[in-house]
Design an enzyme around this catalytic site. Structure first.
Site, PDB file in Angstrom:
ATOM      1  N   CYS A 121      26.247  52.765  27.151  1.00 37.25           N
ATOM      2  CA  CYS A 121      27.365  53.425  27.729  1.00 37.25           C
ATOM      3  C   CYS A 121      27.833  54.319  26.652  1.00 37.25           C
ATOM      4  CB  CYS A 121      28.124  52.295  28.406  1.00 37.25           C
ATOM      5  SG  CYS A 121      29.131  53.080  29.766  1.00 37.25           S
ATOM      6  N   HIS A 226      24.584  49.382  31.824  1.00 32.71           N
ATOM      7  CA  HIS A 226      24.900  48.183  31.097  1.00 32.71           C
ATOM      8  C   HIS A 226      24.120  46.967  31.255  1.00 32.71           C
ATOM      9  CE1 HIS A 226      29.205  49.192  29.720  1.00 32.71           C
ATOM     10  NE2 HIS A 226      29.095  50.053  30.860  1.00 32.71           N
ATOM     11  N   GLU A 228      23.840  44.090  29.956  1.00 30.09           N
ATOM     12  CA  GLU A 228      24.810  42.969  30.020  1.00 30.09           C
ATOM     13  C   GLU A 228      25.315  42.711  30.995  1.00 30.09           C
ATOM     14  OE1 GLU A 228      25.731  45.566  28.565  1.00 30.09           O
ATOM     15  OE2 GLU A 228      27.798  45.704  28.500  1.00 30.09           O
ATOM     16  N   ASP A 274      39.726  33.402  44.856  1.00 27.51           N
ATOM     17  CA  ASP A 274      41.295  33.056  44.872  1.00 27.51           C
ATOM     18  C   ASP A 274      41.500  31.883  44.032  1.00 27.51           C
ATOM     19  OD1 ASP A 274      41.376  35.441  46.386  1.00 27.51           O
ATOM     20  OD2 ASP A 274      42.177  34.529  48.100  1.00 27.51           O
ATOM     21  N   ASP A 433      47.673  44.691  49.057  1.00 26.76           N
ATOM     22  CA  ASP A 433      47.814  43.557  50.303  1.00 26.76           C
ATOM     23  C   ASP A 433      48.681  44.057  51.555  1.00 26.76           C
ATOM     24  OD1 ASP A 433      46.430  41.601  48.553  1.00 26.76           O
ATOM     25  OD2 ASP A 433      48.453  41.637  47.208  1.00 26.76           O
TER      26      ASP A 433
HETATM   27  O1  1PR Z   1      50.672  40.718  42.812  1.00 25.84           O
HETATM   28  O2  1PR Z   1      49.317  41.631  40.894  1.00 25.84           O
HETATM   29  O3  1PR Z   1      50.207  39.122  40.567  1.00 25.84           O
HETATM   30  O4  1PR Z   1      48.307  40.033  42.093  1.00 25.84           O
HETATM   31  C1  1PR Z   1      48.231  39.034  43.136  1.00 25.84           C
HETATM   32  C2  1PR Z   1      46.631  38.799  43.472  1.00 25.84           C
HETATM   33  O5  1PR Z   1      46.691  37.869  44.160  1.00 25.84           O
HETATM   34  C3  1PR Z   1      46.658  40.120  44.319  1.00 25.84           C
HETATM   35  O6  1PR Z   1      45.156  40.730  44.109  1.00 25.84           O
HETATM   36  C4  1PR Z   1      46.642  39.357  45.772  1.00 25.84           C
HETATM   37  O7  1PR Z   1      45.728  40.246  46.507  1.00 25.84           O
HETATM   38  C5  1PR Z   1      46.121  38.049  45.532  1.00 25.84           C
HETATM   39  N1  1PR Z   1      46.903  37.283  46.449  1.00 25.84           N
HETATM   40  C6  1PR Z   1      48.387  36.784  46.477  1.00 25.84           C
HETATM   41  N2  1PR Z   1      48.264  35.817  47.229  1.00 25.84           N
HETATM   42  C7  1PR Z   1      47.279  35.598  47.859  1.00 25.84           C
HETATM   43  C8  1PR Z   1      46.809  34.729  48.862  1.00 25.84           C
HETATM   44  O8  1PR Z   1      45.816  34.622  49.593  1.00 25.84           O
HETATM   45  N3  1PR Z   1      48.043  33.869  49.333  1.00 25.84           N
HETATM   46  N4  1PR Z   1      44.913  36.336  47.810  1.00 25.84           N
HETATM   47  C9  1PR Z   1      46.171  36.514  47.457  1.00 25.84           C
HETATM   48  C10 1PR Z   1      44.367  37.655  48.205  1.00 25.84           C
HETATM   49  C11 1PR Z   1      42.949  38.263  49.722  1.00 25.84           C
HETATM   50  C12 1PR Z   1      41.561  38.404  49.286  1.00 25.84           C
HETATM   51  C13 1PR Z   1      40.406  37.559  49.995  1.00 25.84           C
HETATM   52  C14 1PR Z   1      40.009  38.429  51.203  1.00 25.84           C
HETATM   53  C15 1PR Z   1      38.478  38.036  51.597  1.00 25.84           C
HETATM   54  N5  1PR Z   1      43.511  37.233  48.984  1.00 25.84           N
HETATM   55  O9  1PR Z   1      40.937  38.504  47.941  1.00 25.84           O
HETATM   56  O10 1PR Z   1      39.510  36.917  49.023  1.00 25.84           O
HETATM   57  O11 1PR Z   1      40.917  38.539  51.902  1.00 25.84           O
HETATM   58  O12 1PR Z   1      38.811  36.678  52.349  1.00 25.84           O
HETATM   59  P1  1PR Z   1      37.920  36.477  53.517  1.00 25.84           P
HETATM   60  O13 1PR Z   1      36.680  36.835  53.158  1.00 25.84           O
HETATM   61  O14 1PR Z   1      37.789  34.974  53.622  1.00 25.84           O
HETATM   62  O15 1PR Z   1      38.689  36.956  54.785  1.00 25.84           O
HETATM   63  P2  1PR Z   1      49.773  40.344  41.703  1.00 25.84           P
END
Ligand code: 1PR
Length: 578
Positions: A121, A226, A228, A274, A433
């Site tokens: 890179c 990359h 790796e 998550d 979000d």
């Molecule tokens: O605010 O900087 O501390 O970051 C927190 C992070 O955690 C953020 O990226 C936020 O999106 C994520 N987050 C917080 N709470 C939740 C929750 O679900 N209660 N998850 C959460 C976010 C959403 C996606 C999920 C997709 C696909 N989850 O990442 O994976 O919606 O899902 P699906 O395919 O099942 O529909 P900070």
């Protein structure tokens, strides 16, 4: 003007000892060697100048059965028998460090000595005369040419993802890369082939025009991609280098190497995990419906869909182009004491050789002992544990609000700017979000609206997407469009665009949201939330300009394998890394 002045100083003397006989000529075919386990192992010297994550390079070397010797001094560089130089960060700061440590001339001499060298890179770019990155900086001057920013109109930059090569000459280095195979690139600047560097060009890649993807002269080689992070194929490239079998040969390169129907930058498929602790304190992969991750029964526990490291390994084997870990309670935990998450990264990067993103809790904070940490320090802890990118959620919303309140001022002090400046834009992902807010008239909000094909409960014909913080718990008066454009202006490299309404619903991605944001910015956008079947992926790629699509639930519940998604995408003529 400053640029032009700086560029003239690129005319530094080159290491003439490198100007050995060139091996160009007829295009040639190299005999394929089976990818076998190394018969003889040894020590590999790694020049890690401390600017970022080179953990995966180390892990690839160790996986191949070699040991790593770190070097930092000029004498150690010259004493190396086989040197790997994984350049990380910005061009200017890399050259500054090399100068401070007195490594510029030793590196030139090492490359001229005929001993094996491999740059990765930035480690390729630094071999050139210089770069216009960082305002114009002189490089090592071993290869003629100046590294410049991608500049084709409407091009999404950084160039992030898996792209095909056009191999120009024969070399054992790329002998195991079949025609049409893709390797992982992530960069905003590139060198271009020109008559003066023609004898160095091993392979090129096309992204808004042809650029240098790999160089080689005798035992000195370097890759813009990359290895790796390019899965088993990329680890195989390291293997070829480490086992000393990179010589260019006199055979013709097969014309078919550069030919194929599925060429160019692939649309990426990302598996998202998550992660949080359940009520027993175990770190689990969970999954919500519209961000509610608890089982529906009374007093429901956090839904447990598996262990983070195991699932990451499974998705890697299935062909995930990237894996993302989101620490979904990072907004309330103290991130630097969150050793389990750092350990998840360390262990995952031992076996998962595709890019890893980590999010959750990237912000300035003060721990319970009163010790203050900056977002940059938090991010650094993640990078040194194996993350390639960090994703910033809540803090990005606060940063964007302040950005607009100040009339668009940039003072370099925010988490986004600091991490971008230190690790590069490509290392900063913004996790958005948002949830839909319907309005009867766009004049009712300052945020950008679309006329929606899915009217609101009272027949409202317009909507915008309200950003939230703290995992969707608190809505703010800023839209996803406004957040994304502010983040691009402040130096973010990618947008991870979730959608609370669609999360876990399996009804497909919100094309109106993804279209709005991906048309608004020229950095890559990852569509997220709502995937329920393979067709949803090809649909979002067809309907919008997004660069990648991310899913969680369908993969965790075993409803669809990533390989099935990709087979479907290819059947629909979506450029896909198989
Ligand atoms: O605010 O900087 O501390 O970051 C927190 C992070 O955690 C953020 O990226 C936020 O999106 C994520 N987050 C917080 N709470 C939740 C929750 O679900 N209660 N998850 C959460 C976010 C959403 C996606 C999920 C997709 C696909 N989850 O990442 O994976 O919606 O899902 P699906 O395919 O099942 O529909 P900070």
């Amino acid at each position: 003007m400053a640029m032009a002045a700086a560029s003239s100083s690129f005319l530094a003397p080159r290491a003439d000892a490198l100007a050995g006989p060139t091996r160009r000529g007829a295009r040639r075919v190299v005999a394929r060697r089976p990818l076998t386990v190394a018969a003889s192992k040894g020590e590999v010297t790694l020049l890690d100048y401390g600017a970022g994550n080179v953990r995966s390079v180390r892990n690839a070397i160790i996986k191949l059965g070699f040991t790593v010797k770190d070097v930092t001094t000029a004498d150690e560089v010259m004493a190396a028998d086989r040197l790997i130089f994984p350049g990380v960060g910005a061009y200017g700061s890399a050259m500054d460090i090399l100068k401070q440590r007195g490594l510029v001339d030793p590196l030139r001499e090492y490359c001229a000595s005929g001993k094996p060298f491999m740059g990765v890179c930035l480690g390729l770019q630094l071999l050139f005369d210089g770069s216009e990155e960082s305002g114009g900086v002189e490089g090592l001057g071993i290869i003629p040419g100046t590294v410049r920013k991608f500049d084709a109109p409407d091009l999404i930059v950084p160039h992030i993802g898996w792209n095909t090569l056009d191999v120009k000459k024969n070399s054992g280095l790329l002998a195991d890369v079949p025609p049409g195979d893709r390797l992982y690139f992530v960069h905003s600047f590139r060198a271009t082939p020109e008559p003066a560097n023609e004898d160095w060009i091993l392979a090129t890649c096309d992204y808004g025009g042809e650029f240098v993807a790999a160089v080689q002269k005798d035992e000195v080689c370097a890759c813009q991609f990359h290895p790796e992070k390019s899965g088993a194929r990329g680890v195989g490239i390291f293997k070829n280098f480490l086992e000393g079998d990179v010589k260019e040969t006199a055979d013709a390169v097969a014309e078919s190497r550069a030919v194929g129907t599925d060429v160019g930058l692939a649309r990426r498929v990302i598996a998202c995990l998550d992660v949080r602790s359940n009520d027993n304190g175990d770190l689990v992969v969970t999954k919500g419906d519209s961000y509610d991750v608890r089982e529906k029964d009374e007093g429901g526990d956090v839904r447990n869909l598996g262990k983070p490291v195991e699932l990451a390994g499974k998705y890697y084997e299935q062909g995930a182009d990237e894996v993302a870990f989101l620490n979904i309670t990072g907004y309330r935990d103290l991130p630097l004491t969150d050793a389990p998450m750092l350990e998840v990264l360390r262990r995952s990067s031992e076996t998962v050789f595709v890019p890893l993103t980590v999010g959750g809790g990237i912000r300035d904070f003060t721990d319970s002992n009163g010790k203050a940490y900056t977002a940059l320090e938090v991010a650094s802890a993640y990078f040194s544990s194996g993350a390639d990118k960090v994703s910033i959620g809540s803090d990005a919303v606060y940063v964007a609000e302040a950005y607009y309140a100040s009339g668009g001022a940039k003072d370099g002090s925010t988490s986004v700017e600091q991490i971008s400046a230190r690790y590069g834009a490509q290392a900063v992902v913004i996790s958005v979000d948002p949830r839909r807010v319907y309005v009867a008239d766009p004049a009712l909000t300052k945020n950008k609206c679309v006329k929606t094909s899915r009217p609101g409960p009272d027949g409202e014909a317009f909507c915008w997407w309200q950003c939230t913080v703290k995992g969707g718990r608190e809505g703010r008066d800023i839209g996803a469009y406004e957040l994304a454009t502010a983040m691009e202006a402040l130096g973010a490299g990618e947008i991870l665009l979730n959608c609370i309404d669609e999360d876990g619903q399996g009804n497909g991605f919100d094309h109106e949201l993804v279209g709005l944001v991906s048309d608004a910015v020229s950095i890559p956008v990852i569509a997220s939330s709502g995937a329920g079947c393979p067709k949803h992926f090809s649909d979002v790629f067809e309907a919008t300009n997004c660069s990648a699509a991310l899913a969680a639930g369908i993969f965790h519940r075993g409803e669809v394998a990533i390989s099935e998604v990709k087979a479907h995408m290819r059947s629909e003529n979506v450029p896909t890394r198989m």
